[in-house]
Enzyme design. Sequence first.
Site, PDB file in Angstrom:
ATOM      1  N   ASP A  24       0.834  -1.211   0.000  1.00 56.50           N
ATOM      2  CA  ASP A  24       0.000   0.000   0.000  1.00 56.50           C
ATOM      3  C   ASP A  24       0.869   1.262   0.000  1.00 56.50           C
ATOM      4  O   ASP A  24       2.004   1.246   0.487  1.00 56.50           O
ATOM      5  CB  ASP A  24      -0.920  -0.023   1.233  1.00 56.50           C
ATOM      6  CG  ASP A  24      -2.080   0.954   1.091  1.00 56.50           C
ATOM      7  OD1 ASP A  24      -2.412   1.342  -0.049  1.00 56.50           O
ATOM      8  OD2 ASP A  24      -2.653   1.335   2.126  1.00 56.50           O
ATOM      9  N   HIS A  41       2.147   3.167  -9.021  1.00 57.13           N
ATOM     10  CA  HIS A  41       1.934   1.728  -9.241  1.00 57.13           C
ATOM     11  C   HIS A  41       3.106   1.133 -10.039  1.00 57.13           C
ATOM     12  O   HIS A  41       3.567   0.032  -9.757  1.00 57.13           O
ATOM     13  CB  HIS A  41       0.607   1.493  -9.971  1.00 57.13           C
ATOM     14  CG  HIS A  41      -0.594   1.937  -9.192  1.00 57.13           C
ATOM     15  ND1 HIS A  41      -0.784   1.597  -7.873  1.00 57.13           N
ATOM     16  CD2 HIS A  41      -1.675   2.695  -9.532  1.00 57.13           C
ATOM     17  CE1 HIS A  41      -1.922   2.135  -7.438  1.00 57.13           C
ATOM     18  NE2 HIS A  41      -2.479   2.810  -8.423  1.00 57.13           N
ATOM     19  N   LEU A 135      10.799 -20.327  -5.341  1.00 50.25           N
ATOM     20  CA  LEU A 135       9.935 -19.403  -4.605  1.00 50.25           C
ATOM     21  C   LEU A 135       8.503 -19.593  -5.082  1.00 50.25           C
ATOM     22  O   LEU A 135       8.242 -19.642  -6.284  1.00 50.25           O
ATOM     23  CB  LEU A 135      10.357 -17.944  -4.847  1.00 50.25           C
ATOM     24  CG  LEU A 135       9.416 -16.877  -4.255  1.00 50.25           C
ATOM     25  CD1 LEU A 135       9.436 -16.901  -2.733  1.00 50.25           C
ATOM     26  CD2 LEU A 135       9.800 -15.478  -4.757  1.00 50.25           C
TER      27      LEU A 135
HETATM   28  C1  IPE Z   1      -5.477  -2.778  -0.077  1.00 55.96           C
HETATM   29  O1  IPE Z   1      -5.147  -1.436  -0.226  1.00 55.96           O
HETATM   30  C2  IPE Z   1      -5.440  -3.484  -1.399  1.00 55.96           C
HETATM   31  C3  IPE Z   1      -4.156  -3.575  -2.072  1.00 55.96           C
HETATM   32  C4  IPE Z   1      -2.993  -3.125  -1.667  1.00 55.96           C
HETATM   33  C5  IPE Z   1      -4.180  -4.281  -3.319  1.00 55.96           C
HETATM   34  P1  IPE Z   1      -6.280  -0.312  -0.330  1.00 55.96           P
HETATM   35  O2  IPE Z   1      -5.547   0.972  -0.498  1.00 55.96           O
HETATM   36  O3  IPE Z   1      -7.267  -0.646  -1.371  1.00 55.96           O
HETATM   37  O4  IPE Z   1      -6.981  -0.395   1.096  1.00 55.96           O
HETATM   38  P2  IPE Z   1      -7.907   0.656   1.851  1.00 55.96           P
HETATM   39  O5  IPE Z   1      -8.982   1.071   0.889  1.00 55.96           O
HETATM   40  O6  IPE Z   1      -7.049   1.823   2.225  1.00 55.96           O
HETATM   41  O7  IPE Z   1      -8.413  -0.060   3.053  1.00 55.96           O
HETATM   42  C1  IPE Z   2      -1.818   0.109  -3.308  1.00 60.71           C
HETATM   43  O1  IPE Z   2      -1.540   1.461  -3.339  1.00 60.71           O
HETATM   44  C2  IPE Z   2      -2.023  -0.482  -4.681  1.00 60.71           C
HETATM   45  C3  IPE Z   2      -3.427  -0.840  -4.975  1.00 60.71           C
HETATM   46  C4  IPE Z   2      -4.418  -0.796  -4.146  1.00 60.71           C
HETATM   47  C5  IPE Z   2      -3.687  -1.300  -6.320  1.00 60.71           C
HETATM   48  P1  IPE Z   2      -2.702   2.533  -3.327  1.00 60.71           P
HETATM   49  O2  IPE Z   2      -3.104   2.824  -4.734  1.00 60.71           O
HETATM   50  O3  IPE Z   2      -3.821   2.106  -2.446  1.00 60.71           O
HETATM   51  O4  IPE Z   2      -1.967   3.772  -2.713  1.00 60.71           O
HETATM   52  P2  IPE Z   2      -2.559   4.830  -1.680  1.00 60.71           P
HETATM   53  O5  IPE Z   2      -3.070   4.064  -0.495  1.00 60.71           O
HETATM   54  O6  IPE Z   2      -3.667   5.550  -2.386  1.00 60.71           O
HETATM   55  O7  IPE Z   2      -1.410   5.694  -1.346  1.00 60.71           O
HETATM   56 MG    MG Z   3      -4.196   2.371  -0.481  1.00 57.50          MG
END
Ligand code: IPE
Ligand code: IPE
Ligand code: MG
Length: 252
Positions: A24, A41, A135
Amino acid sequence: MNVSDLSTASFPSSTPRHIAVIMDGNGRWAKRQGMPRIAGHRKGVETVRKILPLCGKRGIPYLTLFAFSSENWARPSSEVRLLMDLLTSTLENEILGLHENGVRLRVIGDLTRFSGRLRNAIGEAEALTRNNRALNLTLAINYGGRWDLLQACRSIAELVEQGSISAAALTPAVLESRLSTHELPEPDLFIRTGGEKRISNFLLWQLAYTELYFSDTYWPDFNESCFDAVLEEFARRQRRFGKTSAQLKSIA
Ligand code: IPE
Ligand code: IPE
Ligand code: MG
């Protein structure tokens, strides 16, 4: 759970056998740099590339990465589209390299909503790498812990309807055998980067006794020293599984 290729007995408990990661913070990383979210990303994919060989070096045979949740469809359609394109191209471009490095790739999640091209790439990648042992890399895409439990319940209900199993014979092992993670050991260590302290519908059943680690670092900035810091912390923890410390010492 099926751990036939790695014996539990010979595995040192100071090293996690299975790490599950919520990657995240990509969007916030990009925003901080004044870049569009997709740049975060893309940078996140680079972090994955750096972390994979570390698993081999540190003796960690299972890594599960949350790449797209069942709730992430709710994001702006432009971000969803770019994420799907990134997932597809990453899989297509990286699979030969992963195969050469002995990585076995599995994908868990509800794949029915994906394009034919992405489903093909997944099918081919899983088939190509199925005999690899260095892995076990599992990507969770369109994954949700509730979805996993529900699809397991549905498949067990079908067995009951067919008369193949009685409701009374239902055990945790039966349920586990129907989860999408049935070939994986339970995660020993859960890492969430990006500062949030929640599970966000990741592996709900499977995390029951997993050690949880939350890092404030955004995933694109997560590196070898962050990874090693988590491993050091894991090695210091005492996993009691409901027992007392004294009981654990008498076994050791
Ligand atoms: C969780 O992250 C999902 C992934 C990293 C793929 P999110 O960014 O979607 O989670 P919330 O919405 O903050 O809980
Ligand atoms: C996690 O990073 C990746 C996915 C959920 C696909 P985020 O896109 O949720 O990044 P933040 O939380 O908005 O910084
Ligand atoms: Mg996020």
